[in-house]
Write an enzyme that holds these catalytic residues in place. Structure first.
Site, PDB file in Angstrom:
ATOM      1  N   HIS A  85       8.171   3.412 -22.780  1.00  0.00           N
ATOM      2  CA  HIS A  85       7.335   4.577 -22.431  1.00  0.00           C
ATOM      3  C   HIS A  85       8.157   5.526 -21.553  1.00  0.00           C
ATOM      4  O   HIS A  85       8.188   6.739 -21.779  1.00  0.00           O
ATOM      5  CB  HIS A  85       6.068   4.112 -21.690  1.00  0.00           C
ATOM      6  CG  HIS A  85       5.354   5.203 -20.951  1.00  0.00           C
ATOM      7  ND1 HIS A  85       5.819   5.732 -19.758  1.00  0.00           N
ATOM      8  CD2 HIS A  85       4.218   5.903 -21.242  1.00  0.00           C
ATOM      9  CE1 HIS A  85       5.009   6.693 -19.358  1.00  0.00           C
ATOM     10  NE2 HIS A  85       4.026   6.819 -20.243  1.00  0.00           N
ATOM     11  N   ASN A  86       8.834   4.968 -20.558  1.00  0.00           N
ATOM     12  CA  ASN A  86       9.613   5.818 -19.656  1.00  0.00           C
ATOM     13  C   ASN A  86      10.778   6.491 -20.373  1.00  0.00           C
ATOM     14  O   ASN A  86      11.108   7.634 -20.086  1.00  0.00           O
ATOM     15  CB  ASN A  86      10.123   4.998 -18.470  1.00  0.00           C
ATOM     16  CG  ASN A  86       9.029   4.773 -17.442  1.00  0.00           C
ATOM     17  OD1 ASN A  86       7.851   4.799 -17.777  1.00  0.00           O
ATOM     18  ND2 ASN A  86       9.402   4.535 -16.215  1.00  0.00           N
ATOM     19  N   MET A 128       1.315   4.129  -5.080  1.00  0.00           N
ATOM     20  CA  MET A 128       0.627   3.568  -6.249  1.00  0.00           C
ATOM     21  C   MET A 128      -0.375   2.476  -5.853  1.00  0.00           C
ATOM     22  O   MET A 128      -1.490   2.421  -6.366  1.00  0.00           O
ATOM     23  CB  MET A 128       1.638   3.016  -7.261  1.00  0.00           C
ATOM     24  CG  MET A 128       2.491   4.060  -7.921  1.00  0.00           C
ATOM     25  SD  MET A 128       1.558   5.222  -8.903  1.00  0.00           S
ATOM     26  CE  MET A 128       1.312   4.266 -10.401  1.00  0.00           C
ATOM     27  N   GLY A 129       0.026   1.609  -4.906  1.00  0.00           N
ATOM     28  CA  GLY A 129      -0.854   0.527  -4.462  1.00  0.00           C
ATOM     29  C   GLY A 129      -2.133   1.082  -3.859  1.00  0.00           C
ATOM     30  O   GLY A 129      -3.249   0.623  -4.154  1.00  0.00           O
ATOM     31  N   LEU A 163       0.826  -1.213   0.000  1.00  0.00           N
ATOM     32  CA  LEU A 163       0.000   0.000   0.000  1.00  0.00           C
ATOM     33  C   LEU A 163       0.860   1.264   0.000  1.00  0.00           C
ATOM     34  O   LEU A 163       0.632   2.189   0.776  1.00  0.00           O
ATOM     35  CB  LEU A 163      -0.957  -0.018   1.201  1.00  0.00           C
ATOM     36  CG  LEU A 163      -2.081  -1.061   1.130  1.00  0.00           C
ATOM     37  CD1 LEU A 163      -2.898  -1.082   2.427  1.00  0.00           C
ATOM     38  CD2 LEU A 163      -3.018  -0.790  -0.048  1.00  0.00           C
ATOM     39  N   VAL A 169       4.976  -3.417  -5.052  1.00  0.00           N
ATOM     40  CA  VAL A 169       6.134  -3.081  -4.214  1.00  0.00           C
ATOM     41  C   VAL A 169       7.279  -2.664  -5.130  1.00  0.00           C
ATOM     42  O   VAL A 169       7.189  -2.823  -6.350  1.00  0.00           O
ATOM     43  CB  VAL A 169       6.560  -4.276  -3.316  1.00  0.00           C
ATOM     44  CG1 VAL A 169       5.434  -4.718  -2.395  1.00  0.00           C
ATOM     45  CG2 VAL A 169       7.064  -5.456  -4.145  1.00  0.00           C
ATOM     46  N   SER A 174       1.182   3.241 -15.891  1.00  0.00           N
ATOM     47  CA  SER A 174       1.648   4.620 -16.010  1.00  0.00           C
ATOM     48  C   SER A 174       0.563   5.610 -15.622  1.00  0.00           C
ATOM     49  O   SER A 174      -0.617   5.362 -15.826  1.00  0.00           O
ATOM     50  CB  SER A 174       2.111   4.929 -17.429  1.00  0.00           C
ATOM     51  OG  SER A 174       2.514   6.286 -17.484  1.00  0.00           O
ATOM     52  N   ASN A 178      -0.463  -5.211   3.680  1.00  0.00           N
ATOM     53  CA  ASN A 178       0.831  -4.517   3.793  1.00  0.00           C
ATOM     54  C   ASN A 178       1.542  -5.090   5.008  1.00  0.00           C
ATOM     55  O   ASN A 178       0.882  -5.454   5.996  1.00  0.00           O
ATOM     56  CB  ASN A 178       0.641  -3.014   3.965  1.00  0.00           C
ATOM     57  CG  ASN A 178       1.886  -2.247   3.561  1.00  0.00           C
ATOM     58  OD1 ASN A 178       2.058  -1.896   2.393  1.00  0.00           O
ATOM     59  ND2 ASN A 178       2.793  -2.029   4.492  1.00  0.00           N
ATOM     60  N   GLU A 185       9.351   9.277 -22.125  1.00  0.00           N
ATOM     61  CA  GLU A 185       9.051  10.279 -21.079  1.00  0.00           C
ATOM     62  C   GLU A 185      10.312  11.103 -20.765  1.00  0.00           C
ATOM     63  O   GLU A 185      10.255  12.338 -20.695  1.00  0.00           O
ATOM     64  CB  GLU A 185       8.562   9.499 -19.850  1.00  0.00           C
ATOM     65  CG  GLU A 185       8.372  10.280 -18.578  1.00  0.00           C
ATOM     66  CD  GLU A 185       8.030   9.339 -17.400  1.00  0.00           C
ATOM     67  OE1 GLU A 185       7.036   8.593 -17.501  1.00  0.00           O
ATOM     68  OE2 GLU A 185       8.761   9.338 -16.395  1.00  0.00           O
ATOM     69  N   TYR A 186      11.449  10.432 -20.613  1.00  0.00           N
ATOM     70  CA  TYR A 186      12.711  11.144 -20.343  1.00  0.00           C
ATOM     71  C   TYR A 186      13.002  12.140 -21.472  1.00  0.00           C
ATOM     72  O   TYR A 186      13.403  13.261 -21.232  1.00  0.00           O
ATOM     73  CB  TYR A 186      13.886  10.159 -20.259  1.00  0.00           C
ATOM     74  CG  TYR A 186      14.137   9.514 -18.918  1.00  0.00           C
ATOM     75  CD1 TYR A 186      13.120   8.893 -18.206  1.00  0.00           C
ATOM     76  CD2 TYR A 186      15.422   9.498 -18.364  1.00  0.00           C
ATOM     77  CE1 TYR A 186      13.369   8.269 -16.989  1.00  0.00           C
ATOM     78  CE2 TYR A 186      15.678   8.878 -17.145  1.00  0.00           C
ATOM     79  CZ  TYR A 186      14.655   8.264 -16.467  1.00  0.00           C
ATOM     80  OH  TYR A 186      14.918   7.643 -15.272  1.00  0.00           O
ATOM     81  N   LYS A 211       6.403  -0.621 -21.159  1.00  0.00           N
ATOM     82  CA  LYS A 211       6.394   0.425 -20.121  1.00  0.00           C
ATOM     83  C   LYS A 211       7.779   1.073 -19.999  1.00  0.00           C
ATOM     84  O   LYS A 211       7.915   2.283 -19.824  1.00  0.00           O
ATOM     85  CB  LYS A 211       5.955  -0.164 -18.771  1.00  0.00           C
ATOM     86  CG  LYS A 211       6.068   0.815 -17.593  1.00  0.00           C
ATOM     87  CD  LYS A 211       5.178   2.007 -17.790  1.00  0.00           C
ATOM     88  CE  LYS A 211       5.287   3.190 -16.887  1.00  0.00           C
ATOM     89  NZ  LYS A 211       6.161   3.376 -15.839  1.00  0.00           N
TER      90      LYS A 211
HETATM   91  C1  6PG Z   1       4.749   6.679 -15.082  1.00  0.00           C
HETATM   92  C2  6PG Z   1       6.138   7.093 -14.731  1.00  0.00           C
HETATM   93  C3  6PG Z   1       6.586   6.454 -13.477  1.00  0.00           C
HETATM   94  C4  6PG Z   1       7.809   7.178 -12.905  1.00  0.00           C
HETATM   95  C5  6PG Z   1       9.105   6.461 -13.090  1.00  0.00           C
HETATM   96  C6  6PG Z   1      10.258   7.169 -13.725  1.00  0.00           C
HETATM   97  O1  6PG Z   1       4.596   6.250 -16.200  1.00  0.00           O
HETATM   98  O2  6PG Z   1       3.850   6.828 -14.245  1.00  0.00           O
HETATM   99  O3  6PG Z   1       7.036   6.753 -15.758  1.00  0.00           O
HETATM  100  O4  6PG Z   1       6.703   5.100 -13.678  1.00  0.00           O
HETATM  101  O5  6PG Z   1       7.850   8.470 -13.168  1.00  0.00           O
HETATM  102  O6  6PG Z   1       9.409   6.127 -11.793  1.00  0.00           O
HETATM  103  O7  6PG Z   1      10.885   7.974 -12.813  1.00  0.00           O
HETATM  104  P1  6PG Z   1      12.395   8.468 -12.769  1.00  0.00           P
HETATM  105  O8  6PG Z   1      12.375   9.791 -13.435  1.00  0.00           O
HETATM  106  O9  6PG Z   1      12.638   8.598 -11.281  1.00  0.00           O
HETATM  107  O10 6PG Z   1      13.303   7.481 -13.375  1.00  0.00           O
END
Ligand code: 6PG
Length: 467
Positions: free
Chosen positions: A190-191, A14-15, A11, A78, A132, A33, A194-195, A187
Site C-alpha cells: 500500500h505504501n 496514531m496511538g 500514545l 510504537v 492506514s 505510555n 502511495e509513493y 500495508k
Molecule cells: C498511511 C501512510 C503512513 C505513512 C508512512 C509513509 O497509510 O497512513 O502510509 O503509514 O505515511 O509513514 O511515510 P514516508 O513517506 O515517510 O515513508
C-alpha cells in the site's frame, strides 16, 4: 474495578487517535505510555483530552496489563523496529496464555512473521496490523490490514471492524488478510503504491507549473476530483496548492527534498527479491532519493546551458488520461507483487478484498480502487479484465503526448515514463531478451531455452570467437 476490553500501548499521534476512536465507539480501554524524558505527562494529558470514564491510564506496565480482561487484547503503537521487540519482552512477564498482542506500526513483514513464531512458543497470539489513514483516519476510521492466525483475528475482529472506515456498502474496511506477516506485507505494498501516486501528482504539478498558477492547478485538480479520478491524494494536493503562510504560497517555502521512513524502499526491495517489476513505485522511491541531492542539483543546474526557449503548451485532456493510465499501471504492479507474494508464501490473499479494504480510510483510497475491487471479483489480475486493457490501450496516445511534452519542456517525469515503458514491454509479444540470453551464454555458458523445445530443456552454443 471493572476491567477494560482493550489496551493501547503507546500514545503517539496514531496511538492517541486510535484510542479516541475506540472511546467514540464505546469500547472501554486502558492506555499506557512510558513516563520518561519528553514523554512525561503524556498519559495524564491524554486522559484530560479524552475526558471519558471508559478510559484508564497507566504508566506502570504491570498495572496496565492487569487492568485488561483476559484473554487480553493489547495494541502496540510504537515506532517500528527493535523497539517492538523490547516492548514485547517487557510485556511478556505479565501476559497469560492466549493473550493477543497486536502491532499497529509499519513493521517489516519478515519481522512480524518472526514475532508470530516467537510468541506462539509462549502461547501468546501476535497480529501484525497494517493501519492506514494517518492521524485523521486513525481517529475517524482507518483502513486495517490484520495478519496472523485467523483464530486470533476472529477474537479481535469485532473491535477492529467497529473502529475501521466503512466502504460504500457500509462494510468495514478491515478483514483478515492472511497468516504470518501478510497484513504488514499488504500495508507495505500500500505504501509503495502511495509513493507512486504521490510522485505522479508531483510530476503533474511540475508539468503544469510551466504555464499555470498554483490556483489554476488546484482548480483543475478539484475538477478532476469530481469525477472518476477522485482520490484522497488528488484532493489533498488540490488543497496543498492553495495553502498560504502569511501572504506566501506554502509550497514556495518548503525545501524540495523528499523524506521517507523506509516502507517504500522495503516494498521495492521485496519486489526485486520476488522478481516483480514494480517500476512506478520503485522510480518514485528513486525520485525521492534524487531530490535529496539538493546541493549537487543546484551546482549542476548552474553549469549547464539548456534553457528552454519557448514552452510547449500542455494538452489537458491528454494529461488527465495519462494520469489515469499511470495510476492504473502503478496499482496493477502493486497488486502483481501481492499476488506473487501470496503464491510464494502460500498466503491465499484475495486481491478483490484487499482493494475493497483500500476503498476507504487509507491514503490511496480512490474511486478507481472501488471500481477495481469489483473488477477483481471476476478476474485474477487487472490485465485479465477486457475493459481495463482496452482503457489502457486507448490512453496510449495520451501518455506519449505527455511524455513528449515533458521532453520538449525538459521536465522530469520519471514515473510517467516507467508506467508507459512497462505497458509497452508487457504488450510486446517478442522482446529483445533473446539477445540477453545469447550474451549470457557467450561469456558464461549460462545456457538458454529454445523456441519450440521443452521448457525444462536448456542449450549451450559453441560461439565462434570472432573478436
Ligand atoms: C498511511 C501512510 C503512513 C505513512 C508512512 C509513509 O497509510 O497512513 O502510509 O503509514 O505515511 O509513514 O511515510 P514516508 O513517506 O515517510 O515513508
Amino acid at each position: 474495578m471493572k476491567k477494560s476490553s482493550f489496551g493501547i500501548l503507546g500514545l503517539g499521534v496514531m496511538g492517541k487517535s486510535l484510542a479516541l476512536n475506540m472511546l467514540n465507539n464505546h469500547i472501554p480501554i486502558s492506555v499506557y505510555n512510558r513516563e520518561t524524558g519528553e514523554e512525561v505527562g503524556v498519559v495524564a494529558d491524554f486522559l484530560k483530552t479524552a475526558n471519558n470514564t471508559s478510559v484508564k491510564g497507566f504508566t506502570d506496565l504491570g498495572e496496565f496489563v492487569n487492568s485488561i480482561e483476559t484473554p487480553r487484547q493489547i495494541l502496540i503503537m510504537v515506532k517500528a523496529g527493535k523497539v517492538i521487540d523490547r516492548v514485547i519482552n517487557g510485556l511478556l512477564p505479565y501476559l497469560e496464555e492466549n493473550d493477543i498482542i497486536i502491532d499497529g506500526g509499519n513493521s517489516h513483514y519478515e519481522d512480524t512473521a518472526k514475532r508470530v513464531a516467537y510468541l506462539s512458543e509462549h502461547k501468546i497470539n501476535f497480529i501484525g496490523l497494517g493501519v492506514s489513514g494517518g492521524e485523521e483516519g486513525a481517529l475517524k476510521g482507518p483502513s486495517l490490514m490484520p495478519g496472523g492466525s485467523k483464530e486470533s483475528y476472529q477474537k479481535i475482529a469485532a473491535t477492529l471492524e467497529k473502529i475501521a472506515a466503512k466502504d460504500d456498502d457500509g462494510k468495514p474496511c478491515c478483514n483478515y488478510i492472511g497468516p504470518a506477516g501478510a497484513g504488514h506485507f499488504v500495508k507495505m505494498v500500500h505504501n509503495g503504491i502511495e509513493y507512486g501516486d504521490m510522485q505522479l501528482l508531483a510530476e503533474l504539478y511540475a508539468l503544469l507549473l510551466l504555464t499555470k498558477t498554483y490556483e489554476e492547478i488546484s482548480k483543475l485538480f478539484f475538477e478532476w476530483n469530481e469525477g472518476e479520478l477522485a482520490s484522497y491524494l488528488l484532493e489533498i494536493t488540490a488543497k496543498i496548492l492553495v495553502e498560504k503562510e502569511g501572504n506566501e504560497n506554502l509550497l514556495n517555502l518548503i525545501l524540495d527534498k523528499a523524506g521517507n521512513k523506509g516502507t517504500g524502499s522495503w516494498s521495492s526491495t521485496v519486489a526485486l527479491k520476488l522478481g516483480v517489476p514494480t517500476t512506478v513505485k520503485t522510480t518514485a522511491v528513486y525520485a525521492r532519493y534524487t531530490s535529496s541531492f539538493k546541493n549537487e542539483r543546484v551546482v549542476l543546474a548552474k553549469k549547464i546551458d539548456r534553457k528552454i526557449k519557448s514552452i510547449e503548451p500542455i494538452d489537458l485532456v491528454a494529461l488527465k488520461e495519462a494520469y489515469d493510465f499511470a495510476r492504473t499501471i502503478n496499482l496493477q504492479q502493486g497488486l502483481q507483487l501481492i499476488k506473487t507474494a501470496s503464491d510464494t508464501y502460500n498466503w491465499g490473499l484475495d486481491l478483490a478484498e484487499i482493494c475493497r479494504i483500500w476503498s476507504n480510510g487509507c491514503i490511496i483510497k480512490s474511486k478507481k480502487i472501488v471500481a477495481y475491487s469489483k473488477v477483481l471479483q471476476q478476474v485474477d489480475s487487472l490485465f485479465e479484465a477486457k475493459q481495463v486493457v482496452s482503457g489502457l490501450n486507448k490512453q496510449e496516445t495520451a501518455i506519449t503526448k505527455i511524455l513528449q511534452n515533458g521532453l520538449a519542456n525538459r521536465v522530469n517525469v520519471p514515473c510517467f515514463y516507467e508506467a508507459y515503458n512497462y505497458w509497452i514491454a508487457m504488450t510486446t509479444a517478442q522482446s529483445s531478451a533473446n539477445l540477453i540470453q545469447a550474451q549470457r551464454d557467450f561469456f558464461g555458458a549460462h545456457r538458454f531455452q529454445k523456441i519450440g523445445a521443452k521448457e525444462e530443456e536448456s542449450f549451450h552454443h559453441n560461439w565462434s570467437e570472432l573478436c
